[in-house]
Every structure is written in structure tokens, then in C-alpha cells.
Motif scaffolding. Structure first.
Motif, mmCIF file in Angstrom:
data_model
loop_
_atom_site.group_PDB
_atom_site.id
_atom_site.type_symbol
_atom_site.label_atom_id
_atom_site.label_comp_id
_atom_site.label_asym_id
_atom_site.label_seq_id
_atom_site.Cartn_x
_atom_site.Cartn_y
_atom_site.Cartn_z
ATOM 1 N N GLN A 7 -1.986 -7.296 8.079
ATOM 2 C CA GLN A 7 -0.869 -6.571 7.643
ATOM 3 C C GLN A 7 0.556 -7.411 8.050
ATOM 4 O OE1 GLN A 7 -0.499 -2.376 9.376
ATOM 5 N NE2 GLN A 7 1.273 -2.040 8.164
ATOM 6 N N TYR B 269 -8.863 -2.704 -3.570
ATOM 7 C CA TYR B 269 -8.359 -2.487 -2.226
ATOM 8 C C TYR B 269 -9.221 -1.237 -1.804
ATOM 9 C CZ TYR B 269 -5.168 -6.079 -3.593
ATOM 10 O OH TYR B 269 -4.402 -7.093 -4.152
ATOM 11 N N ALA C 212 0.890 -1.241 -0.140
ATOM 12 C CA ALA C 212 0.133 -0.051 -0.038
ATOM 13 C C ALA C 212 0.908 1.312 -0.129
ATOM 14 C CB ALA C 212 -0.785 -0.098 1.027
ATOM 15 N N TYR D 136 0.246 -6.121 3.091
ATOM 16 C CA TYR D 136 -0.733 -6.740 3.397
ATOM 17 C C TYR D 136 -0.993 -7.897 2.660
ATOM 18 C CZ TYR D 136 -2.119 -2.068 5.330
ATOM 19 O OH TYR D 136 -1.975 -1.113 6.384
ATOM 20 N N LEU E 5 -10.159 1.286 1.814
ATOM 21 C CA LEU E 5 -9.997 1.631 3.123
ATOM 22 C C LEU E 5 -11.757 1.911 3.541
ATOM 23 C CD1 LEU E 5 -7.175 4.188 3.551
ATOM 24 C CD2 LEU E 5 -7.165 2.038 3.998
ATOM 25 N N LEU F 253 -7.723 -2.409 6.018
ATOM 26 C CA LEU F 253 -7.552 -2.411 4.585
ATOM 27 C C LEU F 253 -8.542 -3.693 4.228
ATOM 28 C CD1 LEU F 253 -4.371 -1.567 2.574
ATOM 29 C CD2 LEU F 253 -6.116 -3.199 1.851
ATOM 30 N N THR G 228 -0.845 5.321 3.947
ATOM 31 C CA THR G 228 -1.829 4.665 4.394
ATOM 32 C C THR G 228 -1.966 4.649 5.946
ATOM 33 O OG1 THR G 228 -1.584 2.918 2.635
ATOM 34 C CG2 THR G 228 -2.972 2.268 4.475
#
Length: 195
Positions: free
Chosen positions: A152, A174, A110, A158, A176, A120, A114
Motif C-alpha cells: 500500500q 485482485y 481499490a 497499491y 482480499l 490485497l 477496502t
């Protein structure tokens, strides 16, 4: 050859004689009924009942492509032609083959900015990627709470391993995403590998 019937445009009302398709969906190997199978033909769609039965009403006369799609990917997609006559019922038996599943590992690096405390998630077109199929005419409809959360790794990447139907068309992003359904940010796919 593809033969289609256009009975009306979406902004008009269909007021001509119609027919219906009534049938059952079952597993081709075991004979067990398949509940919650999306069945569609002639612009109409429904989900099968617990016993695998379904009814598609208000279909214009003609040949329609009858499709059975397992929302969870448990069975291969079924397709066949179905001839519908005015004011009549067309019987249909859908026998779907079980799908094979493969393990797929998604690995993401990422962007550095981030936030480390925000989950995520992986959002996509399959049920296991959060698609609820609630808005069937508009494509995907996903809630963040239904999307799998990526783990993570110590090196900052990730990862997530899922069991997905072999040969499925997988489209994903992907995100958030918050637990209450809001999507803040999305990134396009970085890398994925089968394991």
C-alpha cells in the motif's frame, strides 16, 4: 492443418490398443535438463523428472500435439507433432528456448471500503501469481498463501512489481485473500504498466 484424434469422451473408458511417448526435455541453449515441465499429448499429461525425462502412457494411435510448458515461465512453450503407433514407443526430445523476462508494475486504486488490515493480493494463471497447477484438468488452482501481496502506497493506491515472461498470456484478478486459502473478494484488473 490441424489433425486431431478423439479416442473417447470423458465419460467413457478407452479400451483400445495404445502407445506411449518417452523423452527428455532440455534447455536449447545450455543443454541442461528441465525438471517440473508440464508435458501433454493426447489427453495425457505429466511433469518431467529431475533429469528432464518423461513418459506419457495410454495414448491412442495417431498424430498428437506434444506440448511442453514451463510452469514457472522460465522457458518458451514447446509444440510439435508426435506420431504414436499401437503397442509401440515414440521417442521425443523437447528442446525449449529460455524465456526473456520483463518487469511489470501493477498499480491499483481499490474501492474506498477496502479493509486496510487485510492483505490485497494478485491472483492469476502463472506460477508467480499463485497458480499451483494442482488441478490440471480444471484450469487454475491457487492458494492465497502463494499469491504475491501488494504494497500500500501513502496515497492509498497499491503496487506490486514482478518479473514475468515476455509475451506471456497473463490473466489476473485482485483479491482480499486470507493466508489459509480462502478468497473473500475479487476485483477485475484496474491498470497495469510495464516498467
Amino acid at each position: 492443418m490441424v489433425e486431431d484424434v478423439v479416442s473417447r469422451w470423458t465419460d467413457t473408458i478407452y479400451e483400445s490398443p495404445s502407445g506411449r511417448i518417452i523423452g527428455n526435455a532440455s534447455d536449447a541453449a545450455s543443454g541442461s535438463p528441465i525438471p517440473n515441465l508440464l508435458v501433454a499429448a493426447g489427453g495425457a499429461q505429466t511433469l518431467t523428472a529431475a533429469d528432464g525425462s518423461f513418459v506419457l502412457e495410454g495414448l491412442p494411435p495417431g498424430i498428437h500435439n506434444l506440448v511442453g510448458y514451463a510452469l514457472d515461465g522460465s522457458h518458451q512453450t514447446f509444440q510439435q507433432g508426435a506420431r504414436v503407433a499401437s503397442e509401440s514407443t515414440t521417442p521425443a526430445e523437447l528442446k525449449l528456448n529460455p524465456a526473456e523476462f520483463v518487469k511489470v508494475t501493477f498499480v491499483l486504486r481499490a474501492p474506498e471500503e477496502t479493509p486496510p488490515v487485510v492483505p490485497l493480493r494478485l491472483a492469476g494463471n502463472l506460477y508467480s501469481l499463485g497458480n499451483t497447477f494442482a488441478n490440471l484438468t480444471g484450469g487454475m488452482n491457487s492458494l492465497a498463501a502463494n499469491m504475491p501481496v501488494m504494497e500500500q502506497l501513502p496515497d492509498g493506491r497499491y503496487t506490486l512489481t514482478l518479473s514475468l515472461p515476455a509475451g506471456a498470456d497473463v490473466r489476473y484478478k485482485y483479491t482480499l485473500g486470507m493466508d489459509f486459502g480462502m478468497l473473500n473478494t475479487t476485483w477485475t484488473a484496474a491498470s497495469a504498466c510495464a516498467s
